[in-house]
Scaffold this active site. Sequence first.
Site: not given
Ligand code: BES
Ligand code: ZN
Length: 700
Positions: A192, A328-329, A331-332, A365
Amino acid sequence: MLLFLGRRVPLSFVHRVTTCCPSSLSKPIWLIKLRSLTSTTHRTVFVSAASQNTRIMPERRPFVRLPTDVYPVNYGLSLKPDLIDFTFEGKLEAVVEVTQATNQIVMNCADIDIITASFAPQGGEEINATGFNYQNEDEKVTLSFPSALQKGSGSLKIDFVGELNDKMKGFYRSKYTAPSGEIRYAAVTQFEATDARRAFPCWDEPAIKATFDITLIVPKDRVALSNMNVIDRKPYPEDENLVEIKFATTPIMSTYLVAFVIGEYDFVEGQSSDGVTVRVYTPVGKAEQGKFALEVATKTLPFYKDYFSVPYPLPKIDLIAIADFAAGAMENWGLVTYRETALLIDPKNSCASSRQWVALVVGHELAHQWFGNLVTMEWWTHLWLNEGFASWIEYLCVDHCFPEYDIWTQFVSADYTRALDLDALDSSHPIEVNVGHPSEVDEIFDAISYSKGASVIRMLHNYIGDEDFRKGMNAYLLKFQHKNASTEDLWDCLEQASGKPIAAVMGSWTKQMGFPIIVVDQEQVSDDRILKISQKKFCASGPHNGEECPNWMVPISICTSEDPKCTKLKVLLDRPETTITLSGINTDQWIKINPGTVGFYRIQYSSSMLESLLPGIRDLSLQPVDRLGLQNDLFSLLHKQADMQEEKNRIERVLGAISAPDLIQKVLNFAISVQAPVCEPSGVVWRLFSKYVIDEWMQL
Ligand code: BES
Ligand code: ZN
C-alpha cells in the site's frame, strides 16, 4: 531538531518528513511521521510551514488511470527471492479478459525488468510480445504484440527479475540479528498504496480486483507466509536447498493487499471462537512476546463478526512483527504486518500504555479485514474513509475487549483534540481530497484522514445511534462485499437505515476544511430554558474573514445537571443560528452542550453559562471527557480572547476548577509512564502543564 507546532522535536523522533501541497491547499505543509516510541506517537501529523511560504510547489503531475480493455481475472504468481544477492525471479501467468481488440497491454511496473512476455487466447496460439515500453515516471509498461489480441479470455505470461530493495516498499529486504548474533535478511512486502508494481507487473489500482494463486520458492529452513494457507509443499527440482510452497487461491482482492514474508520466525497459535486460526509470528526466541497480541486478535475477530454481522472470510490470519517496517502496521488480507513495537509485548517489562497501543493497532488492522479488504475503496480519494473508519472502530473494539482501559478518554485526548488543533489552521485541507498520481496518494495518509476522519465518524455514529449505524454498516458490507465502494455508497446505506440526511450532514464535514465554533447563550423564562445557538468558522489565526462564512450541518446534543451522562435533547443545526427551548428546567440547573465530547466543534458559552458549570466540575458530576473537552475549548479560546480581561479571568477560573485532582493524577500517571509531554503537544498532558494547573498542583 525540528520545529513542530511551535515546539522542538528531536530529529530522533522523526520517522519520515515530506512536503506536500494537496490540490486544495494554497500553502505547503510538512508531513511529519513520528516514530512509534509511545502509545499514540507515530501517526502522521500536519504542521504548517510558516517559514516555507516562499517555496514554489511543483505542479500536479498529469495522471491517467489504466485502460480497461484488458483486465486480470486471476494472477498465478511464482516468486523466487535470493536472500544473498538481494534479487528475485518472478513468473506471472495471469488469466485476463480482453474487452476490446487491441495489440497493446498497459500495466503498472516499477523497478522490474521484464525478460519475456506472451499472450495466448483461450484455446489459441501463443503470441510473443515484441516490445516492452517502460514509462518510468508513470510506473507503467506497455507490452506490444505483432497482431491484435481479440475480445475474450486469454493467458498472459511474463518472466521478470527485480531487486529485493532496501526502501521498505514493494518486495524488500529486512535485516535482523539471529539468536547466534549473525546478521541475516528476511524478504517482506509493503504494497500500500502503489508498490505491488515493484514486485510483479500488475494492474495496481484498488478497483481492479482479481484472485491470486501464489507460489514461493524459498530456502527449506525458512518460514514462508502469504495471504492464504499453504496447500502444497514440495522440493524444488533444480536446487535441493529450496522448497516450493503453494498457497490456496485468495478471494477476489486488490493488489495493495497482497503480501508475502520469507524469514525466520517463531509463533504462538490460537483459535478464535468463530473458528479462525490465529497465529502471531515473532522473532526467533520471542514467542512469549506474541501472547498479548494473540489474546487481542482472538477477542477482536468475533467482536467484528458480531458487529458487522459478516464472518471473517479466510481460514486463517497471521500477525507478524517485521524488523524493518516503514508504517506502524499494514492490513494485508490474512497476513497483517507490524513494526515490532506495535505487536510485541514483553510480559515482564511492559507498561499499560504499550499494551493499549498494541490493542489499538491490532483492532485497527483487523477492522480493515472487513472495511477495506472485503469492501475496498473505489479510488484513493476515499482513503480517508478507510483509515478514518478503522481509527474510530479500533477504540470501539478495545473498549469492548478491555473496558478497564477507559480508552475513549484517550481518543479525546489524542485524536479528537489533535484534529481540532490542526484543522483550525489556515493550512488545513478538506478530508476528501482528489488524488491522482502515486506521489499524491502518500500525502493523504495524514492526521486529517486519520484523526479528523475518526472524529467525524464518531460524531456520525452518535448522531445515528448504534442500532441503525450497525444496520447500515451491515447493508453496506453485504451490498459491496468483494467489490469496491465510494464514500457516497456508505452514506446511502446509512441514510436508508436511519432515515436521516447522512450525505448532506457528512458532506459538510468532509468536503470543506475546518469546523465551527458553537456560540451559546441562555435565558430562563419561568420553567423553560431558552438557548440561542449559532455557528461560525473557528480559526486559530483569528476571526474568519473570508468572503462567505462556511456552514456545517451540526448534530448538537444537550444534557443538564439532572443527568450529565444522558442526552436530554438532540437537534441538527443546519443554519447559521437557531433557538431551542428546554422545558421543565429549574433556575439552578446547568446546561451542557456536547455530552461525551463527540461533536467535532468547539463551544463558546456565555459568561453566565460557563460560570454555572463550575459546580458540575467541582463535584465531578461532569464526566472526565466532558471536563477534558471543556478545558480544551477554553484553552484555545483563551488565546483568542487575550484582550478581554474580564472574560479571560472567568475562563481562567473554570480552567483552574477543571484541573481537579483525579484528572491530574490520571493524566500525570499516563504522562510519566509514556513521557508524553515531549511528544503530545496538542493533548491534555501539555494542557495540564500549563500555568493554571501547575499552580493548583503545587497547592495539593
Ligand atoms: N493502511 C495503513 C498502513 C499504511 C499507512 C500503508 C501509510 C501505507 C501508507 C494501516 O492500516 C494503518 O493505518 N497503519 C497505521 C497504524 C494504525 C494503528 C493507525 C500506521 O501505520 O500509522
Ligand atoms: Zn489503517
